[in-house]
Design a protein around this motif. Structure first.
Motif, PDB file in Angstrom:
ATOM      1  N   SER A   1       0.819  -1.216   0.000  1.00 40.90           N
ATOM      2  CA  SER A   1       0.000   0.000   0.000  1.00 40.90           C
ATOM      3  C   SER A   1       0.852   1.266   0.000  1.00 40.90           C
ATOM      4  CB  SER A   1      -0.947  -0.005   1.206  1.00 40.90           C
ATOM      5  OG  SER A   1      -0.217   0.000   2.414  1.00 40.90           O
ATOM      6  N   THR A   2       2.164   1.113  -0.216  1.00 38.56           N
ATOM      7  CA  THR A   2       3.081   2.258  -0.202  1.00 38.56           C
ATOM      8  C   THR A   2       3.437   2.681  -1.627  1.00 38.56           C
ATOM      9  OG1 THR A   2       4.014   1.621   1.940  1.00 38.56           O
ATOM     10  CG2 THR A   2       5.385   3.018   0.535  1.00 38.56           C
ATOM     11  N   GLN A   3       3.411   3.972  -1.854  1.00 43.85           N
ATOM     12  CA  GLN A   3       3.778   4.522  -3.164  1.00 43.85           C
ATOM     13  C   GLN A   3       5.252   4.239  -3.421  1.00 43.85           C
ATOM     14  OE1 GLN A   3       2.391   8.520  -3.688  1.00 43.85           O
ATOM     15  NE2 GLN A   3       3.962   8.998  -5.170  1.00 43.85           N
ATOM     16  N   PRO A   4       5.588   3.686  -4.588  1.00 44.01           N
ATOM     17  CA  PRO A   4       6.993   3.342  -4.850  1.00 44.01           C
ATOM     18  C   PRO A   4       7.849   4.564  -5.181  1.00 44.01           C
ATOM     19  CG  PRO A   4       5.658   2.831  -6.764  1.00 44.01           C
ATOM     20  CD  PRO A   4       4.707   3.288  -5.691  1.00 44.01           C
ATOM     21  N   SER A   5       9.111   4.494  -4.755  1.00 42.59           N
ATOM     22  CA  SER A   5      10.095   5.511  -5.137  1.00 42.59           C
ATOM     23  C   SER A   5      10.588   5.232  -6.555  1.00 42.59           C
ATOM     24  CB  SER A   5      11.290   5.481  -4.189  1.00 42.59           C
ATOM     25  OG  SER A   5      10.921   5.928  -2.907  1.00 42.59           O
ATOM     26  N   SER A   6      11.137   6.250  -7.178  1.00 39.33           N
ATOM     27  CA  SER A   6      11.733   6.070  -8.500  1.00 39.33           C
ATOM     28  C   SER A   6      13.082   5.379  -8.363  1.00 39.33           C
ATOM     29  CB  SER A   6      11.913   7.422  -9.189  1.00 39.33           C
ATOM     30  OG  SER A   6      10.664   7.998  -9.460  1.00 39.33           O
ATOM     31  N   PHE A   7      13.323   4.388  -9.213  1.00 35.50           N
ATOM     32  CA  PHE A   7      14.604   3.682  -9.241  1.00 35.50           C
ATOM     33  C   PHE A   7      14.674   2.892 -10.540  1.00 35.50           C
ATOM     34  CE2 PHE A   7      11.905   0.193  -8.118  1.00 35.50           C
ATOM     35  CZ  PHE A   7      12.559  -0.948  -8.544  1.00 35.50           C
ATOM     36  N   GLU A   8      15.855   2.411 -10.864  1.00 38.01           N
ATOM     37  CA  GLU A   8      16.012   1.455 -11.956  1.00 38.01           C
ATOM     38  C   GLU A   8      17.163   0.527 -11.607  1.00 38.01           C
ATOM     39  OE1 GLU A   8      15.493   2.129 -16.368  1.00 38.01           O
ATOM     40  OE2 GLU A   8      17.688   1.874 -16.280  1.00 38.01           O
ATOM     41  N   GLU A   9      16.934  -0.778 -11.813  1.00 39.80           N
ATOM     42  CA  GLU A   9      17.949  -1.788 -11.550  1.00 39.80           C
ATOM     43  C   GLU A   9      18.012  -2.768 -12.713  1.00 39.80           C
ATOM     44  OE1 GLU A   9      20.190  -1.955  -9.199  1.00 39.80           O
ATOM     45  OE2 GLU A   9      19.397  -0.342  -7.930  1.00 39.80           O
ATOM     46  N   LYS A  10      19.199  -3.355 -12.884  1.00 37.06           N
ATOM     47  CA  LYS A  10      19.399  -4.393 -13.896  1.00 37.06           C
ATOM     48  C   LYS A  10      19.868  -5.645 -13.164  1.00 37.06           C
ATOM     49  CE  LYS A  10      21.503  -3.343 -17.774  1.00 37.06           C
ATOM     50  NZ  LYS A  10      22.561  -3.029 -18.756  1.00 37.06           N
ATOM     51  N   VAL A  11      19.170  -6.756 -13.386  1.00 38.49           N
ATOM     52  CA  VAL A  11      19.539  -8.025 -12.758  1.00 38.49           C
ATOM     53  C   VAL A  11      19.606  -9.113 -13.826  1.00 38.49           C
ATOM     54  CG1 VAL A  11      18.609  -7.457 -10.464  1.00 38.49           C
ATOM     55  CG2 VAL A  11      17.118  -8.530 -12.157  1.00 38.49           C
ATOM     56  N   TYR A  12      20.279 -10.214 -13.490  1.00 38.18           N
ATOM     57  CA  TYR A  12      20.489 -11.301 -14.443  1.00 38.18           C
ATOM     58  C   TYR A  12      19.992 -12.621 -13.857  1.00 38.18           C
ATOM     59  CZ  TYR A  12      23.772  -7.819 -16.158  1.00 38.18           C
ATOM     60  OH  TYR A  12      24.329  -6.655 -16.608  1.00 38.18           O
ATOM     61  N   TYR A  13      19.358 -13.419 -14.714  1.00 39.13           N
ATOM     62  CA  TYR A  13      19.070 -14.811 -14.385  1.00 39.13           C
ATOM     63  C   TYR A  13      20.177 -15.638 -15.033  1.00 39.13           C
ATOM     64  CZ  TYR A  13      14.446 -13.850 -12.483  1.00 39.13           C
ATOM     65  OH  TYR A  13      13.411 -13.403 -11.695  1.00 39.13           O
ATOM     66  N   GLU A  14      21.167 -16.011 -14.228  1.00 36.67           N
ATOM     67  CA  GLU A  14      22.338 -16.699 -14.765  1.00 36.67           C
ATOM     68  C   GLU A  14      21.982 -18.032 -15.418  1.00 36.67           C
ATOM     69  OE1 GLU A  14      25.082 -16.830 -11.512  1.00 36.67           O
ATOM     70  OE2 GLU A  14      25.322 -14.653 -11.487  1.00 36.67           O
ATOM     71  N   ASP A  15      21.020 -18.759 -14.835  1.00 39.93           N
ATOM     72  CA  ASP A  15      20.634 -20.069 -15.384  1.00 39.93           C
ATOM     73  C   ASP A  15      20.044 -19.961 -16.782  1.00 39.93           C
ATOM     74  OD1 ASP A  15      21.462 -21.089 -12.998  1.00 39.93           O
ATOM     75  OD2 ASP A  15      19.450 -21.421 -12.194  1.00 39.93           O
ATOM     76  N   PHE A  16      19.331 -18.867 -17.053  1.00 42.24           N
ATOM     77  CA  PHE A  16      18.640 -18.710 -18.333  1.00 42.24           C
ATOM     78  C   PHE A  16      19.328 -17.721 -19.268  1.00 42.24           C
ATOM     79  CE2 PHE A  16      15.446 -19.524 -14.997  1.00 42.24           C
ATOM     80  CZ  PHE A  16      15.065 -20.793 -15.386  1.00 42.24           C
ATOM     81  N   GLY A  17      20.300 -16.991 -18.750  1.00 43.93           N
ATOM     82  CA  GLY A  17      20.974 -15.984 -19.568  1.00 43.93           C
ATOM     83  C   GLY A  17      20.119 -14.770 -19.861  1.00 43.93           C
ATOM     84  N   ASN A  18      19.131 -14.496 -19.019  1.00 43.21           N
ATOM     85  CA  ASN A  18      18.233 -13.354 -19.229  1.00 43.21           C
ATOM     86  C   ASN A  18      18.698 -12.142 -18.437  1.00 43.21           C
ATOM     87  OD1 ASN A  18      16.631 -15.026 -20.723  1.00 43.21           O
ATOM     88  ND2 ASN A  18      14.953 -15.118 -19.251  1.00 43.21           N
ATOM     89  N   THR A  19      18.508 -10.979 -19.025  1.00 43.99           N
ATOM     90  CA  THR A  19      18.752  -9.707 -18.347  1.00 43.99           C
ATOM     91  C   THR A  19      17.408  -9.030 -18.134  1.00 43.99           C
ATOM     92  OG1 THR A  19      20.885  -9.446 -19.425  1.00 43.99           O
ATOM     93  CG2 THR A  19      19.891  -7.457 -18.500  1.00 43.99           C
ATOM     94  N   ILE A  20      17.183  -8.551 -16.916  1.00 47.68           N
ATOM     95  CA  ILE A  20      15.936  -7.852 -16.579  1.00 47.68           C
ATOM     96  C   ILE A  20      16.286  -6.421 -16.190  1.00 47.68           C
ATOM     97  CG2 ILE A  20      13.923  -7.782 -15.048  1.00 47.68           C
ATOM     98  CD1 ILE A  20      14.027 -10.320 -16.761  1.00 47.68           C
ATOM     99  N   VAL A  21      15.579  -5.482 -16.768  1.00 46.76           N
ATOM    100  CA  VAL A  21      15.671  -4.082 -16.351  1.00 46.76           C
ATOM    101  C   VAL A  21      14.293  -3.714 -15.800  1.00 46.76           C
ATOM    102  CG1 VAL A  21      16.038  -1.697 -17.074  1.00 46.76           C
ATOM    103  CG2 VAL A  21      17.398  -3.546 -18.097  1.00 46.76           C
ATOM    104  N   TYR A  22      14.260  -3.260 -14.564  1.00 53.83           N
ATOM    105  CA  TYR A  22      12.978  -2.887 -13.985  1.00 53.83           C
ATOM    106  C   TYR A  22      13.143  -1.689 -13.064  1.00 53.83           C
ATOM    107  CZ  TYR A  22      14.194  -5.534  -9.676  1.00 53.83           C
ATOM    108  OH  TYR A  22      14.779  -6.012  -8.528  1.00 53.83           O
ATOM    109  N   GLY A  23      12.017  -1.024 -12.804  1.00 52.70           N
ATOM    110  CA  GLY A  23      12.063   0.148 -11.942  1.00 52.70           C
ATOM    111  C   GLY A  23      10.736   0.873 -11.934  1.00 52.70           C
ATOM    112  N   CYS A  24      10.751   2.060 -11.373  1.00 51.88           N
ATOM    113  CA  CYS A  24       9.560   2.909 -11.306  1.00 51.88           C
ATOM    114  C   CYS A  24       9.990   4.346 -11.595  1.00 51.88           C
ATOM    115  CB  CYS A  24       8.910   2.853  -9.926  1.00 51.88           C
ATOM    116  SG  CYS A  24       8.363   1.214  -9.420  1.00 51.88           S
ATOM    117  N   THR A  25       9.158   5.055 -12.314  1.00 50.03           N
ATOM    118  CA  THR A  25       9.373   6.474 -12.606  1.00 50.03           C
ATOM    119  C   THR A  25       8.045   7.190 -12.457  1.00 50.03           C
ATOM    120  OG1 THR A  25      11.085   5.916 -14.214  1.00 50.03           O
ATOM    121  CG2 THR A  25      10.202   8.143 -14.315  1.00 50.03           C
TER     122      THR A  25
END
Length: 198
Positions: free
Chosen positions: A164-188
């Motif tokens: 129920s909390t309003q999210p802060s702005s951020f951006e992060e990049k994470v990796y799923y090493e097993d699948f070789g996927n890159t995820i970019v996620y965040g809030c603006t």
């Protein structure tokens, strides 16, 4: 007698006319409410209110503060997963934690160990519990000492507070090493996003 019959016929005719006008007015209403049915309003996914606004009236029963002693992670395990929608909910969960507690105490680019918060909860009687909020293999979650039955309402309260909390702005990049996927996620500006590629 003929006069009374004629009068009754006129009154019945006027009543029938008024009733017909009433039915015509009802059928001209945009929603078909003549049989108690109202056409549901169509709302596109983009117009939906953010999840935290749907729960904005939530009042926590505990006070929370972030702790930095990583030894407190020992003995904690998964208790509750978020009910936020997949993908963008992952971003909203993390953004809300930043709003509530600032930066996590542990952080990595491994998507299955993206971050950890250690959170102390306390009630009005001074009872305390140690909880964790993290993103692990099963996604965003709340952890704690699952052998302590008294901790479950506290964990649920913390989860609701985060959701129920309003999210802060951020951006992060994470990796799923097993699948070789890159995820970019965040809030603006209170809008969260999540995108992945190989």
């Amino acid at each position: 007698m003929k006069f009374l019959i004629a009068l009754l016929v006129i009154v019945a005719g006027v009543s029938a006319g008024l009733y017909a006008q009433h039915l015509n007015k009802q059928s001209s209403v945009s929603n078909d409410s003549t049989l108690g049915y109202t056409e549901p309003q169509k709302v596109s996914h983009e117009e939906e209110a953010p999840f935290y606004l749907k729960n904005k009236n939530f009042t926590s029963l505990y006070t929370y503060k972030k702790l930095k002693n990583t030894d407190l992670l020992i003995g904690t395990s998964h208790m509750l997963s978020t009910s936020l929608p997949d993908d963008t909910g992952t971003a909203q969960f993390r953004g809300a934690l930043i709003t509530l507690f600032g930066a996590p105490i542990l952080q990595s680019q491994n998507a299955e160990q993206a971050y950890d918060y250690i959170i102390q909860a306390q009630d009005d009687n001074g009872h305390q519990w140690i909880l964790t909020a993290y993103e692990g293999p099963s996604g965003p979650a709340i952890g704690g000492d699952s052998t302590d039955r008294t901790i479950y309402p506290v964990a649920k309260d913390l989860l609701q507070k985060i959701e129920s909390t309003q999210p802060s702005s951020f951006e992060e990049k994470v990796y799923y090493e097993d699948f070789g996927n890159t995820i970019v996620y965040g809030c603006t500006q209170n809008k969260c996003y999540y995108s992945g590629h190989s």
